[in-house]
Motif scaffolding. Structure first.
Motif: not given
Length: 346
Positions: A128, A146, A148-149, A151-153, A155-157
């Motif tokens: 992250a 990546y 998980e944290e 990956r979420n960043m 994909e979300k952004e």
């Protein structure tokens, strides 16, 4: 007779008017020429100033060709376990960020723009805080997987990821090393991908460079720098011939292919909070806010205060009097360390 006199008077008046017109035109022409001359004389100075400014590498402050100045910039996440050393391409990076990763060994995220290394790696997964650094620069970044944290960043952004999982043809494995310490890429392959994805964008970061800034005799001496980060890892620098030569765990840091040493012009040491997350595996690194540290160059060091308004803004470096700190033209190694870490500067 009177008619002849009138004709003579008329001719004289006409001649006078013609002369006057010629004089007026001559004066007007001289004025215009003088104006044009002054304008032409002022252009070279203005153009010279523009020439001086337009071909400066954005992340090193060095004069380069127009072609190099226009090369696409990118970042790459590079491993730093003992199995990954010596790395490839870091000696050609404009800026290398080094900060802690899981297992007590740091990892790097490097900025490339001025140079075009043929081999970069080993490439490893994103975390992250590396994603956050990429957001500060607004640059695409190379990685392999990546957390998980992270990956979420991403994909979300909808961030500019160059993930090997999706773009395998732009990477390769070196079978002379064991996986996962053997994934590599190159500047050419990444720039090809960046162009195809329309990721060629201006960076958010505007760095200040001034060689004369580092002639200040009041700065602290800094011929040797030692960072003891934990029982697993130390890194140091020795100043020689205008550069700081890096070692890791007591071994000289070199480029894998040609054995060239890693030598840098500037060292930034940014103190912050680094904490283990509740899963007892991943880290949280505070990058927004303010803190202390050092900027080191030319055999000298200055204490600094860093500040960052939000995750997308630039990290600002100022001296203890609140004045901006300029970097020395050249490459930079930027350490982000915990407030508890030991730093020795001699």
């Amino acid at each position: 007779m009177k008619t002849k006199i009138k004709i003579l008077i008329t001719l004289c008046l006409s001649c006078s008017l013609l002369v006057a017109c010629k004089v007026d035109k001559t004066i007007d022409t001289i004025g215009k020429n003088a104006s044009n001359t002054n304008s032409e004389q002022s252009l070279p100075a203005s153009n010279t100033k523009q020439e001086e400014n337009k071909n400066i590498a954005p992340f090193t402050g060095e004069e380069v060709s127009k072609e190099i100045k226009n090369q696409a910039a990118f970042m790459a996440i590079v491993e730093n376990s003992k199995d990954a050393r010596p790395q490839s391409g870091l000696n050609e990076a404009d800026i290398v960020y080094e900060t802690m990763a899981e297992g007590g060994i740091p990892r790097f995220i490097a900025v490339f723009q001025k140079n075009s290394p043929k081999i970069i790696g080993p490439i490893r997964s994103a975390r992250a805080y590396f994603v956050d650094i990429s957001k500060e620069y607004n640059l695409p970044f190379a990685h392999c997987g990546y957390s998980e944290e992270a990956r979420n960043m991403i994909e979300k952004e909808n961030l500019m990821t160059l993930n090997e999982f999706s773009y395998g043809k732009n990477y390769w494995r070196d079978n002379s090393r064991k996986a996962p310490h053997n994934l590599y890429t190159s500047a050419d392959k990444l720039r090809e991908l960046i162009t195809s994805k329309s990721y060629v964008k201006p960076s958010n970061v505007k760095l200040s460079f001034n060689k004369d800034y580092w002639n200040n005799s009041s700065f602290l001496p800094a011929a040797n720098v030692l960072l003891s980060l934990n029982k697993f890892y130390t890194t140091s620098y020795t100043f020689k011939d205008g550069k700081y030569y890096k070692t890791m765990d007591g071994t000289a840091s070199t480029n894998r292919e040609d054995k060239k040493p890693i030598a840098v012009t500037n060292i930034v040491i940014q103190n912050t909070n680094i904490k283990l997350q509740s899963d007892m595996q991943h880290l949280t690194i505070t990058l927004v806010g303010q803190g202390d540290g050092y900027v080191i160059s030319n055999g000298k060091a200055i204490k600094m205060k860093w500040s960052k308004k939000d995750i997308n803004s630039q990290t600002i470096l100022k001296d203890e009097n609140g004045k901006d700190i300029s970097l020395n033209p050249g490459n930079t190694w930027w350490h982000i360390i915990d407030n508890s870490n030991k730093v020795e500067i001699k």
